[in-house]
Design a protein around this motif. Structure first.
Motif, PDB file in Angstrom:
ATOM      1  N   ALA A  98       0.844  -1.198   0.000  1.00 42.92           N
ATOM      2  CA  ALA A  98       0.000   0.000   0.000  1.00 42.92           C
ATOM      3  C   ALA A  98       0.884   1.255   0.000  1.00 42.92           C
ATOM      4  CB  ALA A  98      -0.903  -0.002   1.225  1.00 42.92           C
ATOM      5  N   LYS A  99       0.277   2.363  -0.352  1.00 42.25           N
ATOM      6  CA  LYS A  99       1.012   3.632  -0.338  1.00 42.25           C
ATOM      7  C   LYS A  99       1.565   3.884   1.072  1.00 42.25           C
ATOM      8  CE  LYS A  99       0.415   8.253  -2.224  1.00 42.25           C
ATOM      9  NZ  LYS A  99       0.777   9.212  -1.215  1.00 42.25           N
ATOM     10  N   GLY A 100       2.839   4.177   1.149  1.00 38.68           N
ATOM     11  CA  GLY A 100       3.471   4.466   2.430  1.00 38.68           C
ATOM     12  C   GLY A 100       3.860   3.237   3.232  1.00 38.68           C
ATOM     13  N   GLU A 101       3.587   2.075   2.682  1.00 41.09           N
ATOM     14  CA  GLU A 101       3.889   0.846   3.408  1.00 41.09           C
ATOM     15  C   GLU A 101       5.325   0.392   3.123  1.00 41.09           C
ATOM     16  OE1 GLU A 101       1.099  -2.992   4.479  1.00 41.09           O
ATOM     17  OE2 GLU A 101       1.335  -2.491   2.380  1.00 41.09           O
ATOM     18  N   VAL A 102       5.926  -0.276   4.093  1.00 40.78           N
ATOM     19  CA  VAL A 102       7.260  -0.852   3.914  1.00 40.78           C
ATOM     20  C   VAL A 102       7.134  -2.364   4.058  1.00 40.78           C
ATOM     21  CG1 VAL A 102       9.616  -0.976   4.812  1.00 40.78           C
ATOM     22  CG2 VAL A 102       8.384   1.204   4.846  1.00 40.78           C
ATOM     23  N   VAL A 103       7.461  -3.077   2.993  1.00 41.05           N
ATOM     24  CA  VAL A 103       7.351  -4.539   3.005  1.00 41.05           C
ATOM     25  C   VAL A 103       8.739  -5.136   2.792  1.00 41.05           C
ATOM     26  CG1 VAL A 103       6.378  -6.544   1.816  1.00 41.05           C
ATOM     27  CG2 VAL A 103       4.962  -4.518   2.219  1.00 41.05           C
ATOM     28  N   VAL A 104       9.150  -5.969   3.719  1.00 39.51           N
ATOM     29  CA  VAL A 104      10.439  -6.652   3.614  1.00 39.51           C
ATOM     30  C   VAL A 104      10.212  -8.042   3.036  1.00 39.51           C
ATOM     31  CG1 VAL A 104      12.204  -7.805   5.034  1.00 39.51           C
ATOM     32  CG2 VAL A 104      11.745  -5.364   5.342  1.00 39.51           C
ATOM     33  N   VAL A 110      11.237  -0.845  10.861  1.00 42.53           N
ATOM     34  CA  VAL A 110      10.344  -0.080   9.981  1.00 42.53           C
ATOM     35  C   VAL A 110       9.377  -0.884   9.102  1.00 42.53           C
ATOM     36  CG1 VAL A 110      11.823   1.969   9.878  1.00 42.53           C
ATOM     37  CG2 VAL A 110      12.130   0.141   8.193  1.00 42.53           C
ATOM     38  N   ALA A 111       9.526  -2.201   9.059  1.00 41.93           N
ATOM     39  CA  ALA A 111       8.632  -2.937   8.158  1.00 41.93           C
ATOM     40  C   ALA A 111       7.205  -2.911   8.695  1.00 41.93           C
ATOM     41  CB  ALA A 111       9.085  -4.389   8.006  1.00 41.93           C
ATOM     42  N   ASP A 112       6.249  -2.798   7.786  1.00 44.31           N
ATOM     43  CA  ASP A 112       4.863  -3.016   8.170  1.00 44.31           C
ATOM     44  C   ASP A 112       4.553  -4.504   8.058  1.00 44.31           C
ATOM     45  OD1 ASP A 112       3.890  -0.241   8.563  1.00 44.31           O
ATOM     46  OD2 ASP A 112       4.615  -0.053   6.520  1.00 44.31           O
ATOM     47  N   ARG A 113       5.044  -5.096   6.943  1.00 45.78           N
ATOM     48  CA  ARG A 113       4.822  -6.520   6.741  1.00 45.78           C
ATOM     49  C   ARG A 113       6.122  -7.196   6.336  1.00 45.78           C
ATOM     50  NH1 ARG A 113       1.338  -5.461   2.788  1.00 45.78           N
ATOM     51  NH2 ARG A 113       1.952  -7.369   1.736  1.00 45.78           N
ATOM     52  N   VAL A 114       6.182  -8.495   6.557  1.00 51.44           N
ATOM     53  CA  VAL A 114       7.313  -9.294   6.103  1.00 51.44           C
ATOM     54  C   VAL A 114       6.770 -10.437   5.252  1.00 51.44           C
ATOM     55  CG1 VAL A 114       9.310 -10.692   6.765  1.00 51.44           C
ATOM     56  CG2 VAL A 114       8.625  -8.760   8.204  1.00 51.44           C
TER      57      VAL A 114
END
Ligand code: ADP
Ligand code: MG
Length: 241
Positions: A26-32, A203-207
């Motif tokens: 999503a916009k602004g999201e950080v996914v590792v 900082v990740a929102d999701r992994v």
């Protein structure tokens, strides 16, 4: 911002490298994105800006279908910043000229404006005193920060990172991660292939965990580190943590 729907990809006639991969950023999201070597992480993020074609499924970027023959790929790629393991700066260009080139050639910015933007970004990554140097005169960590600044100079709508610190000496990893952490906290949409779980934790929102071409886990950070569901992810985590 990034939607990956049931993506299938083969290298050659028989080797399926991506198997029904579905996820989104999503916009602004950080996914590792993590997982063993050869699991398809690099391939997946290359598909996002069409550096690799897909044979099944769909990818959209800010509403634009990436795997559509009518899509203007150079334009699409100019809107997504990509940072690789090897910095890939232009060796014969000074740092500031590395930052100016695509701004002028691709976005048509005036030289003065491109220079001003480049200097501002060099300041942001702590390298404004190095503008006149050539890439080989900088350390690996400094070169990677230049590569990030160069990507940001294009005002990307999202940033893709493929193991940006894995070719660096250990003492240089944190200076690059610090820049990425700042970027994440400023709200940049980011998809980051990395095994730096400290970064993920910060900082990740999701992994996402990949194995053998499949997205095996796609979980909120707390759930991923707390209770990874699959044996494969648990084994992987126990090796790298
Ligand atoms: P990862 O980034 O997770 O290490 P990659 O996406 O680089 O994985 O590679 C996934 C698999 O695809 C590996 O088995 C790799 O050898 C293979 N592969 C990668 N690129 C190509 C290519 N251009 N042609 C054929 N096979 C490839
Ligand atoms: Mg890779």
């Amino acid at each position: 911002m990034i939607e990956i729907n049931h993506v299938n990809k083969w290298y050659g006639p028989t080797f399926q490298v991506l198997k029904d991969c579905t996820t989104s950023v999503a916009k602004g999201e950080v996914v590792v994105v993590c997982g063993p070597s050869g699991s398809g992480k690099s391939t997946l993020i290359k598909c996002v800006n069409a550096l690799e074609p897909i044979q099944g499924g769909d990818i959209t970027l800010d509403g634009v279908k990436v795997n559509d023959p009518k899509t203007d790929l150079p334009k699409l790629r100019s809107r997504v910043g990509m940072v690789f393991q090897h910095f890939e700066l232009f060796p014969h260009l000074r740092i500031i000229d590395n930052l100016r080139l695509a701004q002028e050639k691709v976005l048509g910015r005036k030289s003065d404006d491109a220079t001003a933007k480049g200097m501002k970004l060099l300041e942001r990554v702590g390298l404004k005193d190095h503008a006149k140097k050539f890439p080989a005169e900088l350390s690996g960590g400094q070169q990677q920060r230049v590569a990030i600044a160069r990507a940001l100079a294009m005002d990307p709508i999202a940033m893709l990172f493929d193991e940006p610190t894995s070719a660096l000496d250990p003492e240089m990893i944190s200076e690059v991660l610090d820049v990425m952490v700042d970027l994440a906290r400023e709200g940049m949409t980011m998809m980051v292939v990395t095994h730096e779980m400290g970064f993920a934790n910060k900082v990740a929102d999701r992994v996402i965990f990949m194995d053998r071409g499949e997205i095996v886990e796609d979980a909120k950070k707390a759930d991923f580190f707390g209770t990874p569901r699959s044996d494969r992810a648990q084994k992987f985590l126990s090796k790298i943590l």
